[in-house]
Design a protein around this motif. Structure first.
Motif, PDB file in Angstrom:
ATOM      1  N   THR A  59       0.830  -1.207   0.000  1.00  0.00           N
ATOM      2  CA  THR A  59       0.000   0.000   0.000  1.00  0.00           C
ATOM      3  C   THR A  59       0.862   1.253   0.000  1.00  0.00           C
ATOM      4  OG1 THR A  59      -0.111   0.070   2.413  1.00  0.00           O
ATOM      5  CG2 THR A  59      -1.914  -1.085   1.277  1.00  0.00           C
ATOM      6  N   ARG A  61       0.712   5.366   1.447  1.00  0.00           N
ATOM      7  CA  ARG A  61       0.023   6.168   2.456  1.00  0.00           C
ATOM      8  C   ARG A  61      -0.565   7.407   1.798  1.00  0.00           C
ATOM      9  NH1 ARG A  61       3.916   7.450   7.144  1.00  0.00           N
ATOM     10  NH2 ARG A  61       5.268   7.947   5.406  1.00  0.00           N
ATOM     11  N   ARG A  64      -4.990  13.434   3.250  1.00  0.00           N
ATOM     12  CA  ARG A  64      -5.950  14.299   2.583  1.00  0.00           C
ATOM     13  C   ARG A  64      -6.122  15.619   3.323  1.00  0.00           C
ATOM     14  NH1 ARG A  64      -9.830  11.628  -0.926  1.00  0.00           N
ATOM     15  NH2 ARG A  64      -9.359   9.422  -0.947  1.00  0.00           N
ATOM     16  N   HIS A  69     -11.278  16.445   5.911  1.00  0.00           N
ATOM     17  CA  HIS A  69      -9.988  16.118   6.514  1.00  0.00           C
ATOM     18  C   HIS A  69      -9.159  17.398   6.662  1.00  0.00           C
ATOM     19  CE1 HIS A  69     -11.321  12.516   4.295  1.00  0.00           C
ATOM     20  NE2 HIS A  69     -10.871  11.878   5.341  1.00  0.00           N
ATOM     21  N   LEU A 101      -3.356  10.334   8.746  1.00  0.00           N
ATOM     22  CA  LEU A 101      -3.356   9.272   7.748  1.00  0.00           C
ATOM     23  C   LEU A 101      -4.802   8.964   7.406  1.00  0.00           C
ATOM     24  CD1 LEU A 101      -1.784   7.242   6.072  1.00  0.00           C
ATOM     25  CD2 LEU A 101      -1.913   5.666   7.993  1.00  0.00           C
ATOM     26  N   ALA A 102      -5.201   9.255   6.189  1.00  0.00           N
ATOM     27  CA  ALA A 102      -6.587   9.094   5.795  1.00  0.00           C
ATOM     28  C   ALA A 102      -6.880   7.669   5.343  1.00  0.00           C
ATOM     29  CB  ALA A 102      -6.949  10.064   4.663  1.00  0.00           C
ATOM     30  N   GLU A 103      -5.952   7.069   4.636  1.00  0.00           N
ATOM     31  CA  GLU A 103      -6.222   5.736   4.115  1.00  0.00           C
ATOM     32  C   GLU A 103      -4.954   5.096   3.593  1.00  0.00           C
ATOM     33  OE1 GLU A 103      -8.215   5.976   0.037  1.00  0.00           O
ATOM     34  OE2 GLU A 103      -8.478   7.993   0.815  1.00  0.00           O
ATOM     35  N   ALA A 104      -4.990   3.793   3.528  1.00  0.00           N
ATOM     36  CA  ALA A 104      -3.936   3.041   2.866  1.00  0.00           C
ATOM     37  C   ALA A 104      -4.448   2.694   1.470  1.00  0.00           C
ATOM     38  CB  ALA A 104      -3.620   1.774   3.645  1.00  0.00           C
ATOM     39  N   VAL A 105      -3.734   3.145   0.459  1.00  0.00           N
ATOM     40  CA  VAL A 105      -4.156   2.932  -0.922  1.00  0.00           C
ATOM     41  C   VAL A 105      -3.431   1.707  -1.455  1.00  0.00           C
ATOM     42  CG1 VAL A 105      -4.239   3.940  -3.230  1.00  0.00           C
ATOM     43  CG2 VAL A 105      -4.499   5.413  -1.209  1.00  0.00           C
TER      44      VAL A 105
END
Length: 110
Positions: A59, A61, A64, A69, A101-105
């Protein structure tokens, strides 16, 4: 790294848009209008060319800064737009301004 270079249009190819440091690539994507008019959310696909023997993490990181956010203005509105926020309100405004940290892409090898 350097300034964003490449043609403008619906589909954009980016050259030299990322800064690289200690084996990490940092890329900033932004979506805004210079006249501050509203803009709509956009989906982004990014292809990274790398050595065939490179080990990739599963992933990336993603951080946003948008309406949901790191938006202290929305918190200030929720508080009733105080002219002189008290310490509790200031604490909440500082907390709302933090980039998290908004999401793991997920990354996919093509």
């Amino acid at each position: 790294g350097g300034a964003l270079k490449g043609p403008l249009g619906g589909s954009r190819r980016l050259w030299d848009a990322a800064g690289q440091s200690q084996g990490h690539v940092v890329l900033l994507l932004s979506n805004f209008h210079r006249n501050r008019s509203a803009c709509t959310a956009q989906n982004v696909s990014l292809a990274v060319i790398h050595r065939s023997d490179a080990t990739l993490p599963p992933t990336a990181r993603a951080f946003r800064v948008d309406e949901a956010h790191a938006n202290p203005l929305a918190e200030w509105h929720r508080q009733g737009q105080p002219i002189y926020p008290d310490s509790s309100q200031l604490s909440k405004l500082h907390d709302a301004s933090r980039v998290r940290l908004a999401e793991a892409v997920p990354l996919h090898r093509l």
